[in-house]
Design a protein around this motif. Structure first.
Motif, PDB file in Angstrom:
ATOM      1  N   CYS A 301      36.043 -17.935  -2.532  1.00 17.01           N
ATOM      2  CA  CYS A 301      35.340 -19.068  -3.153  1.00 17.01           C
ATOM      3  C   CYS A 301      34.438 -19.777  -2.151  1.00 17.01           C
ATOM      4  N   CYS A 302      34.787 -19.692  -0.880  1.00 17.08           N
ATOM      5  CA  CYS A 302      34.037 -20.407   0.161  1.00 17.08           C
ATOM      6  C   CYS A 302      32.845 -19.589   0.650  1.00 17.08           C
ATOM      7  N   HIS A 303      33.115 -18.343   1.049  1.00 17.78           N
ATOM      8  CA  HIS A 303      32.056 -17.451   1.530  1.00 17.78           C
ATOM      9  C   HIS A 303      32.606 -16.025   1.535  1.00 17.78           C
ATOM     10  N   PRO A 304      31.923 -15.086   0.883  1.00 17.39           N
ATOM     11  CA  PRO A 304      32.429 -13.712   0.817  1.00 17.39           C
ATOM     12  C   PRO A 304      32.733 -13.094   2.174  1.00 17.39           C
ATOM     13  N   SER A 305      31.969 -13.466   3.212  1.00 18.71           N
ATOM     14  CA  SER A 305      32.171 -12.853   4.525  1.00 18.71           C
ATOM     15  C   SER A 305      33.509 -13.229   5.148  1.00 18.71           C
ATOM     16  N   LEU A 306      34.170 -14.286   4.641  1.00 22.00           N
ATOM     17  CA  LEU A 306      35.500 -14.636   5.145  1.00 22.00           C
ATOM     18  C   LEU A 306      36.525 -13.583   4.740  1.00 22.00           C
ATOM     19  N   LEU A 337      32.932 -36.827   7.402  1.00 26.15           N
ATOM     20  CA  LEU A 337      33.948 -35.912   7.912  1.00 26.15           C
ATOM     21  C   LEU A 337      33.967 -34.698   6.990  1.00 26.15           C
ATOM     22  N   ILE A 338      33.999 -33.510   7.550  1.00 23.98           N
ATOM     23  CA  ILE A 338      34.032 -32.280   6.759  1.00 23.98           C
ATOM     24  C   ILE A 338      35.318 -31.526   7.093  1.00 23.98           C
ATOM     25  N   PHE A 339      36.174 -31.337   6.081  1.00 22.97           N
ATOM     26  CA  PHE A 339      37.464 -30.679   6.274  1.00 22.97           C
ATOM     27  C   PHE A 339      37.493 -29.304   5.606  1.00 22.97           C
ATOM     28  N   SER A 340      38.137 -28.363   6.278  1.00 29.80           N
ATOM     29  CA  SER A 340      38.457 -27.071   5.661  1.00 29.80           C
ATOM     30  C   SER A 340      39.786 -26.605   6.212  1.00 29.80           C
ATOM     31  N   GLN A 341      40.545 -25.883   5.384  1.00 32.84           N
ATOM     32  CA  GLN A 341      41.807 -25.339   5.881  1.00 32.84           C
ATOM     33  C   GLN A 341      41.557 -24.146   6.785  1.00 32.84           C
ATOM     34  N   PHE A 342      40.414 -23.460   6.574  1.00 24.94           N
ATOM     35  CA  PHE A 342      40.137 -22.201   7.272  1.00 24.94           C
ATOM     36  C   PHE A 342      39.213 -22.441   8.468  1.00 24.94           C
ATOM     37  N   VAL A 343      39.716 -22.138   9.660  1.00 26.49           N
ATOM     38  CA  VAL A 343      38.905 -22.300  10.867  1.00 26.49           C
ATOM     39  C   VAL A 343      37.678 -21.386  10.802  1.00 26.49           C
ATOM     40  N   ALA A 403      32.751 -42.915   9.895  1.00 27.00           N
ATOM     41  CA  ALA A 403      32.335 -42.136   8.719  1.00 27.00           C
ATOM     42  C   ALA A 403      32.621 -42.916   7.448  1.00 27.00           C
ATOM     43  N   ASP A 404      31.702 -42.832   6.496  1.00 23.27           N
ATOM     44  CA  ASP A 404      31.952 -43.445   5.191  1.00 23.27           C
ATOM     45  C   ASP A 404      31.932 -42.410   4.068  1.00 23.27           C
ATOM     46  N   TYR A 405      31.820 -41.127   4.442  1.00 20.96           N
ATOM     47  CA  TYR A 405      31.931 -40.035   3.466  1.00 20.96           C
ATOM     48  C   TYR A 405      32.910 -38.988   4.001  1.00 20.96           C
ATOM     49  N   VAL A 406      33.655 -38.382   3.094  1.00 23.68           N
ATOM     50  CA  VAL A 406      34.588 -37.304   3.431  1.00 23.68           C
ATOM     51  C   VAL A 406      34.297 -36.145   2.488  1.00 23.68           C
ATOM     52  N   ILE A 407      34.188 -34.942   3.039  1.00 23.18           N
ATOM     53  CA  ILE A 407      33.906 -33.758   2.218  1.00 23.18           C
ATOM     54  C   ILE A 407      35.014 -32.735   2.434  1.00 23.18           C
ATOM     55  N   HIS A 408      35.740 -32.406   1.368  1.00 21.91           N
ATOM     56  CA  HIS A 408      36.753 -31.341   1.419  1.00 21.91           C
ATOM     57  C   HIS A 408      36.113 -30.058   0.907  1.00 21.91           C
ATOM     58  N   MET A 409      35.982 -29.086   1.802  1.00 25.12           N
ATOM     59  CA  MET A 409      35.288 -27.847   1.452  1.00 25.12           C
ATOM     60  C   MET A 409      36.126 -26.916   0.582  1.00 25.12           C
ATOM     61  N   ASP A 410      37.442 -26.987   0.707  1.00 24.26           N
ATOM     62  CA  ASP A 410      38.311 -26.103  -0.080  1.00 24.26           C
ATOM     63  C   ASP A 410      39.581 -26.858  -0.427  1.00 24.26           C
ATOM     64  N   VAL A 440      34.556 -27.877  -5.585  1.00 20.11           N
ATOM     65  CA  VAL A 440      35.450 -27.019  -6.373  1.00 20.11           C
ATOM     66  C   VAL A 440      34.625 -25.959  -7.093  1.00 20.11           C
ATOM     67  N   THR A 441      34.941 -24.700  -6.849  1.00 17.60           N
ATOM     68  CA  THR A 441      34.193 -23.594  -7.438  1.00 17.60           C
ATOM     69  C   THR A 441      34.632 -23.356  -8.878  1.00 17.60           C
ATOM     70  N   LYS A 442      33.662 -23.388  -9.783  1.00 16.81           N
ATOM     71  CA  LYS A 442      33.940 -23.276 -11.210  1.00 16.81           C
ATOM     72  C   LYS A 442      34.496 -21.898 -11.576  1.00 16.81           C
ATOM     73  N   GLY A 443      35.492 -21.911 -12.484  1.00 16.68           N
ATOM     74  CA  GLY A 443      36.035 -20.663 -13.016  1.00 16.68           C
ATOM     75  C   GLY A 443      36.826 -19.849 -12.014  1.00 16.68           C
ATOM     76  N   THR A 444      37.425 -20.520 -11.010  1.00 18.87           N
ATOM     77  CA  THR A 444      38.191 -19.805  -9.985  1.00 18.87           C
ATOM     78  C   THR A 444      39.547 -20.470  -9.773  1.00 18.87           C
TER      79      THR A 444
END
Length: 486
Positions: A301-306, A337-343, A403-410, A440-444
């Motif tokens: 859902c994040c990037h096919p190359s992962l 702030l940009i968060f992801s579980q995957f390094v 920071a005044d915005y937080v982005i959760h990538m996954d 949030v990726t639609k339909g996944t």
């Protein structure tokens, strides 16, 4: 006498230690007096205040008050230990902090041997959970006045060596600090209470029979109320919305990511592979395999190359949306702030930001405590528009109110972990409204995970407030996440 003391109101005139170099807010004074009272009674406590309400400061006040009862020990995640030294020097200079993480094995043994022989007052020994396990015998030889388990969800697994080691240490007063006393299931609460008040909730087997199974599986209200009554005297939880009226508002927004045709076909191929691989065998035995397949789907859902480096799909719809967001935020002088579980996912994002010439700070689980602190200080001073953080590395011990915005990538399975991360920005000291975006990726599978969040939140509130319940995910429920999206 202990019962009479227990019934005394919290407004009793217990003076704040004069050596505390800070003014406590009203709710923090209440917390200090509550902790002091339980300490005087010789029973343990769990301070479960929401993230950002100053659990460390309230604890330092108690440690100052109890300094003449012998040395104190703070056990914390390694990334947080240096923060304890800084906060101690700032707010409680009368204490002498000793960070075992900065010592060699021989130095640690020498320090702990001296403490065992002399038991000097005003010493605050700070140890990571890992070093606590490695120096357990020496730590067991000391008569501690107070032991604090910070981020006590670290000992939530009752079968883990770390949990058993922490519980083997003896002190006149044991204190657990955690903003998330229940992350997934009630067994975690049992484990924390085994540390602070062993025996109160009985054996784990008996606890499961009496409380966990009836509450989690059947929603038994009577058992829930019984358990609430048992733990209520020993756990204190205040929410930011209740005590910080001046804290600016917080808005959460889910942004829908639409996959390209190429990405959609790739995701579906990965999902079909997962179904085929898991179509045979005992599912309970395959639970780890199921989780591995779920992880592949989440990465797709994040990037096919992962998932497959030679996938031939260069662009990620999620990354395109992120870049649009970042451009808009920077144009309006916002920091995020940009968060992801995957390094690996953060690595791809870094490469994209480098191409665009965007200045950012970065930490993950491999970042040393020193560089972690340097990155935080630089960001707070205005160096960088973005701060990229792996979810587990950024769940605690960070103050990033620049920071005044937080982005959760996954989206992560547990909303409590996401909330902890978001609270790096929405905490004491924040003056701007905070907006939290979840991509949030639609339909996944990501949509299904977000739907699970409400159930997970219900589990925590089932005992800490008075609504709802939830249960652990079985293998069948995990398989349902892989099934064709409805």
């Amino acid at each position: 006498e202990p019962i009479q003391r227990f019934d005394q109101p919290l407004t009793m005139d217990k003076p704040i230690p004069k050596t505390l170099n800070a003014s406590l807010r009203d709710y923090q004074e209440v917390g200090y007096r509550w902790l002091d009272r339980l300490g005087c009674m010789g029973v343990g406590a769990c301070l479960a205040d929401d993230m950002g309400l100053g659990k460390t400061l309230q604890t330092l006040a108690v440690l100052l008050d109890r300094a003449n009862r012998g040395p104190a020990l703070v056990i914390a995640p390694k990334s947080v230990c240096h923060n304890w030294v800084i906060e101690c020097e700032r707010f409680a200079p009368a204490l002498t902090p000793v960070d075992l993480n900065d010592c060699s094995a021989a130095e640690r043994l020498s320090i702990l041997t001296a403490l065992a022989e002399q038991g000097p007052e005003h010493y605050l020994v700070i140890s990571s959970y890992g070093i606590m396990q490695n120096t357990l015998e020496a730590l067991q030889g000391i008569t501690w006045g107070t032991i604090v388990a910070d981020e006590a969800q670290a000992i939530k697994n009752p079968a883990a060596k770390r949990s058993r080691a922490a519980c083997s240490l003896m002190a006149e007063f044991k204190l657990a600090l955690t903003g998330t006393p229940i992350e997934n299931h009630l067994g975690e609460l049992w484990s924390i209470f085994r540390f602070i008040n062993p025996g109160l909730l009985g054996s784990l087997e008996r606890f499961n029979q009496r409380f966990a199974y009836p509450i989690e599986q059947r929603g038994d209200v009577t058992r829930k109320q019984h358990l609430q009554a048992l733990i209520q005297p020993f756990i204190l939880r205040r929410l930011k919305t209740e005590v910080l009226k001046e804290l600016p508002p917080r808005t959460e927004i889910s942004l829908e990511v639409i996959l390209s045709d190429e990405e959609r076909a790739f995701y579906e191929a990965i999902r079909q592979q997962a179904v085929e691989r898991l179509s045979s065998g005992q599912q309970e035995e395959n639970k780890l395999i199921i989780l591995a397949q779920l992880s592949r789907l989440r990465q797709a859902c994040c990037h096919p190359s992962l998932v497959m480096k030679g996938a031939g799909i260069e662009k990620s719809s999620k990354h395109e949306l992120l870049c649009e967001l970042v451009d808009e935020l920077r144009e309006n002088n916002h920091k995020a702030l940009i968060f992801s579980q995957f390094v690996g996912h953060l690595t791809l994002i870094r490469a994209r930001l480098d191409q665009k010439g965007i200045h950012y700070q970065y930490i993950d689980g491999s970042t040393t405590a020193k560089h972690r602190q340097q990155a935080v200080e630089a960001f707070q001073k205005g160096e960088g528009d973005l701060f990229l953080i792996s979810l587990k590395a950024g769940g605690f011990g960070l103050n990033l109110t620049a920071a005044d915005y937080v982005i959760h990538m996954d989206p992560w399975w547990n909303p409590a972990v996401e909330d902890q991360a978001s609270d790096r920005a929405h905490r004491l000291g924040q003056t701007k409204p905070v907006t939290i975006y979840r991509l949030v990726t639609k339909g996944t599978i990501e949509e299904k995970i977000v739907k699970l969040h409400e159930q997970k939140r219900d589990l925590a509130t089932a005992l800490l407030s008075d609504s709802g319940s939830a249960k652990r995910l079985s293998a069948d429920e995990l398989m349902a996440l892989i099934a064709e999206h409805q």
